[in-house]
Design an enzyme around this catalytic site. Structure first.
Site, PDB file in Angstrom:
ATOM      1  CG  HIS A 101      -7.066   0.906  12.405  1.00 25.61           C
ATOM      2  ND1 HIS A 101      -7.430   2.235  12.404  1.00 25.61           N
ATOM      3  CD2 HIS A 101      -6.591   0.662  11.154  1.00 25.61           C
ATOM      4  CE1 HIS A 101      -7.187   2.760  11.206  1.00 25.61           C
ATOM      5  NE2 HIS A 101      -6.662   1.824  10.434  1.00 25.61           N
ATOM      6  CD  GLU A 102      -4.072  -2.103  10.529  1.00 24.92           C
ATOM      7  OE1 GLU A 102      -4.416  -2.423   9.382  1.00 24.92           O
ATOM      8  OE2 GLU A 102      -3.669  -0.959  10.820  1.00 24.92           O
ATOM      9  CD  GLU A 153      -5.393  -1.842   5.347  1.00 27.38           C
ATOM     10  OE1 GLU A 153      -5.848  -1.071   4.493  1.00 27.38           O
ATOM     11  OE2 GLU A 153      -4.516  -1.500   6.166  1.00 27.38           O
ATOM     12  CD  GLU A 206      -6.356   3.459   6.407  1.00 28.36           C
ATOM     13  OE1 GLU A 206      -6.510   3.205   7.622  1.00 28.36           O
ATOM     14  OE2 GLU A 206      -5.746   2.699   5.637  1.00 28.36           O
ATOM     15  CD  GLU A 232      -2.903   1.142   2.331  1.00 31.87           C
ATOM     16  OE1 GLU A 232      -4.110   1.295   2.143  1.00 31.87           O
ATOM     17  OE2 GLU A 232      -2.397   1.013   3.463  1.00 31.87           O
TER      18      GLU A 232
END
Length: 885
Positions: free
Chosen positions: A321-322, A288, A344, A150
């Site tokens: 979060h991930e 992720e 995000e 990414e």
């Protein structure tokens, strides 16, 4: 692949073809003549020589007749490229556009073909494409290989259509040492033994996904595992580190069922791995990758000797979060980087939501308030951008990973969820996930689903907050029969139009003059405020109005002097979130000249050890921030005396160690207050830190993880040359890569300019692992941004080598932007002109706006504080005079 999944994949591919054909003008994307369907990739790394060989076969669909195929490739050398029905191709590379054009002898007919390419490439030393990380062990140095793609780095490992909207399935095989651990997004399908102590590992076919989510890792690793709801969850660590993985495994096992229930969709892969790697990036902490999440060790592993309570909470949040990305980002992916916030912003919001669900005692929404206030710093000046922003190329996409995308995105989501209610919001999200599974989406797809499931429509509000930059300012003034709310724009410069308007959902509470009573919060007011229509809130002169109650709105609130004075009298009785909101608004209004900065200090005057932990930590942090602007000014001594006096009662209550039964929230306050008192030259704190450091040098077990971090941070900042050298020796003798990284980072925190310079010189030495070198320079820049900038310019090539490509356009502006010296502006302009491509200079624009903002604070606001402190001192002196008639 199940029939339903296959249908979704085919539908997504059709949508991709249409999207590419209709790409907005100016956007640099690949031609829509060809669509990839499936990649078969074979990688053979040679980590000793930092090279690899690869072969990729791409099943693709020719959409329109063409003689050329254009795809992405960077730093790859093609040995052969051919198409199943057209023979070999001639190849031309465009380094600037990061593409390879394959031209064939004849026109390619519409239909399906297979493209085969043999090639070689580079293994990098930092997180881009296929990269290696070296680390020290008791048995000597070891090397591990990982990938990071990414935003657009897959093209560094295999030729591909490296755009998020061009999803495909993947079959991956890799060659590794026979005793190495290997992993990818999917489980291992089979393993072949090869000569020379090698093996070839084949992984199962992936679902349709974007190229940036593909992953593999190779190294001397081991796995701890648990099956939850039929999903094999694993935490993968360096050999010998399994004891440090249990907190992460427990956390992931706890979170997975919650996310499955929230999204209404089961996790779609058979396994979910969380991998911990040594080192650090300057741009990210975790990634992720679908089914194989990559983390640096400092955001995944718990080491009892090093990990603090704040660290544990951060680890929980980053895991959440991930894992949220596995749905919002992986299963459903934004169609293009314009909508990066769909990934995000939502993952950031969900991390708070998950943390609050399992640990309400942490009060993480107050942490979210401070994160939102930080985002507003950027959103109030030049360099800001709408949450949904036009992205033309991958360099611009790199710039989009900022606090607007993450923190403002998260804050807007929370505001909208509060506005329509949790139940309706979740119903809309569930439908969005089901509808777009294995495909791509744009923001309006989500708004339409939310509007469908809610009687309260949000699309007008949502567009105002996501399609235009800036912050609303809600002005509050008293009237004969209550209060009037009007709207303006909050900004530090004229970078956003002064007449910009939002539809702002406002929550307010009318409080009784004596708000200690049980009925003080019963009178609520809700409404949508626009610039063109003021709103009146009914009340009487015995009542007080609190706007943005519970602080779920994305706006600043400015009270007229009369209404502010009434509210300040009751500051201590307000709820902790509202205390924090008033602190943040008053500080930023003061810094920006909308109100006296002394309004903020009038709140600080009411500080009490009995206040909420986050409120106390914020006050200490904000006082330290003001001290930075006092650097080398004559009023600093008086200001530090004031700050010490305000924090002294808190320090006396908390001391150096937790008391039996103490709320764990105060651990983070203790460290912040102790470091602040040291910064403010408190002799007792400095002496105690020195005593504890001397004991630590004799026995590292003498300090708990909490106290260790505090003591070492104080010593690092105030180090004499001998102590700095002692810290250096501790870094060289560190027991683990994580400890080593922390210790080397401390060397850059020295207040002594000569020691800061010495630390930066050390960052050029091979003694320091390459991913740690930028950390030293970054820490120096917190105190000496000009010194760090000049050092980088002098040693530019060496510093850039230590950064991954995506960080190189942002690292220097990020450091320079901490300066309040206006001379830095011309220096940064010249640097950007010579070193940063035009499409990637948004970071320089942000930094220059930051320098101007900080310069104005030092020039205009600090003298205001001086006058206020002088007036307080005069009052104190008058009260001490004899009472003569």
């Amino acid at each position: 692949m199940p029939v339903k999944i296959l249908s979704a994949v085919l539908l997504a591919i059709c949508v991709q073809c249409i999207s590419a054909a209709q790409a907005p003008t100016g956007r640099i994307v690949l031609p829509a003549t060809v669509t990839p369907l499936h990649y078969t990739i074979d990688i053979n790394p040679d980590s000793t020589n930092m090279r690899f060989s690869g072969e990729v076969k791409i099943d693709l669909k020719i959409n329109t007749p063409t003689q050329a195929i254009v795809l992405n490739a960077v730093n790859l050398e093609f040995q052969h490229a051919s198409l199943s029905d057209a023979g070999a191709a001639t190849v031309n590379f465009d380094e600037e556009q990061q593409t390879a054009t394959l031209t064939f002898a004849k026109n390619l007919a519409v239909g399906k073909q297979t493209l085969a390419i043999r090639y070689t490439g580079m293994i990098n030393q930092n997180a881009a494409g296929l990269f290696l990380l070296d680390y020290n062990t008791a048995a000597g140095k070891k090397r591990a290989l990982f990938t990071h793609f990414e935003n657009s780095e897959a093209r560094r490992m295999f030729p591909c259509w490296d755009e998020p909207g061009l999803k495909a399935t993947f079959d991956l095989s890799i060659v590794a040492a026979s005793n190495d651990f290997t992993l990818s997004n999917t489980p291992i399908k089979k393993t072949e033994a090869l000569a020379g102590g090698l093996k070839k590992v084949h992984f199962a076919t992936s679902p349709a996904m974007s190229t940036y989510l593909l992953f593999f890792g190779i190294g001397d690793y081991e796995r701890v595992t648990r099956v939850v709801d039929g999903v094999d969850i694993g935490v993968i660590v360096k050999r010998g580190d399994t004891a440090k993985a249990h907190y992460a495994l427990d956390t992931a096992a706890q979170i997975l069922p919650y996310l499955q229930h929230y999204f209404g969709v089961q996790f779609p892969l058979p396994k979910l791995d969380l991998l911990a790697a040594p080192g650090q990036s300057q741009t990210f902490g975790a990634m992720e990758n679908w089914g194989a999440i990559f983390y640096f060790e400092n955001v995944l592993l718990v080491d009892p000797a090093l990990t603090t309570e704040s660290d544990r909470r951060r680890i929980f949040s980053v895991i959440a979060h991930e894992m949220a990305h596995q749905w919002f980002g992986d299963l459903v992916t934004m169609a293009w980087w314009d909508d990066l916030w769909l990934n995000e912003g939502f993952a950031s919001w969900m991390a708070y939501k998950v943390s609050d669900h399992f640990h309400p005692e942490w009060k993480v929404w107050m942490d979210a308030q401070n994160a939102t206030s930080y985002a507003m710093l950027l959103d109030a000046r030049a360099g800001t951008h709408p949450i949904i922003q036009p992205i033309n190329d991958v360099l611009q996409a790199n710039q989009a990973f900022d606090s607007i995308t993450y923190q403002k995105g998260s804050a807007v989501i929370r505001m909208l969820e509060t506005y329509i209610g949790e139940k309706s919001f979740r119903a809309g999200v569930r439908n969005y996930i089901r509808t777009h599974a294995y495909g791509n989406a744009v923001t309006d797809d989500l708004w339409h689903d939310l509007d469908h499931f809610s009687s309260t429509k949000i699309i007008e509000i949502a567009h105002d907050f996501t399609k235009q930059a800036g912050i609303p300012l809600v002005d509050v003034s008293a009237t004969e029969h209550g209060w009037r709310l009007t709207q303006a724009r909050f900004a530090n410069d004229d970078s956003t139009p002064a007449d910009r308007s939002w539809h702002v959902p406002v929550n307010a509470h009318v409080l009784a003059a004596d708000i200690t009573g049980s009925d003080n919060l019963n009178k609520q007011w809700q409404g949508v405020l626009s610039r063109t229509a003021a709103r009146d809130v009914p009340g009487n002169k015995q009542e007080v109005l609190l706007v943005n109650s519970n602080q779920t709105g994305y706006y600043r609130t400015r009270y007229s002097p009369q209404t502010y004075a009434a509210l300040v009298k009751h500051f201590v009785q307000l709820s902790p979130p509202d205390q924090l909101g008033l602190l943040n608004d008053s500080r930023e209004l003061g810094y920006s000249g909308y109100a006296p900065l002394t309004n903020f200090l009038s709140l600080v005057d009411q500080v009490s050890p009995e206040m909420d932990a986050t409120v106390l930590k914020t006050i200490a942090d904000r006082l330290v921030n003001i001290d930075y602007f006092y650097t080398d000014l004559p009023g600093q001594k008086a200001y530090r005396a004031y700050a010490r006096d305000k924090l002294q009662p808190v320090y006396e209550k908390l001391g150096w160690a937790a008391q039996t039964g103490e709320n764990t929230n105060f651990a983070k306050v203790r460290s912040t207050v102790l470091q602040a008192m040291a910064q403010f030259d408190d002799a007792k704190v400095l002496q105690e830190a020195n005593n504890r450091f001397a004991d630590f040098l004799k026995d590292k077990r003498s300090l708990s993880s909490e106290t260790r971090k505090t003591v070492l941070s104080i010593i690092a900042a105030h180090a004499a040359p001998e102590q700095w050298q002692q810290l250096h020796e501790l870094a060289k003798q560190a027991d683990s890569p994580l400890e080593q990284q922390q210790m080397y980072g401390l060397l850059g925190m020295a207040n002594d300019r000569s020691l800061a310079t010495k630390a930066m010189q050390l960052s050029l030495d091979k003694e320091v692992i390459i991913t740690t070198r930028p950390i030293i320079i970054r820490n120096v820049a917190k105190m000496y941004p000009e010194l760090a900038f000049d050092f980088i310019v002098t040693h530019h090539d060496a510093v850039m080598t230590a950064l991954e490509p995506g960080a190189r356009t942002r690292f220097v502006p990020g450091l320079a932007g901490q300066s309040y010296e206006t001379t830095m502006i011309d220096k940064l302009d010249r640097y950007a002109e010579g070193n940063i491509p035009a499409s990637a200079r948004q970071s320089a624009v942000k930094a220059i706006a930051s320098i101007k903002y900080y310069s104005a604070i030092r020039k205009d606001r600090i003298p205001e504080v001086d006058r206020w402190l002088n007036s307080k001192q005069k009052i104190v002196l008058l009260t001490r005079l004899p009472n003569h008639i």
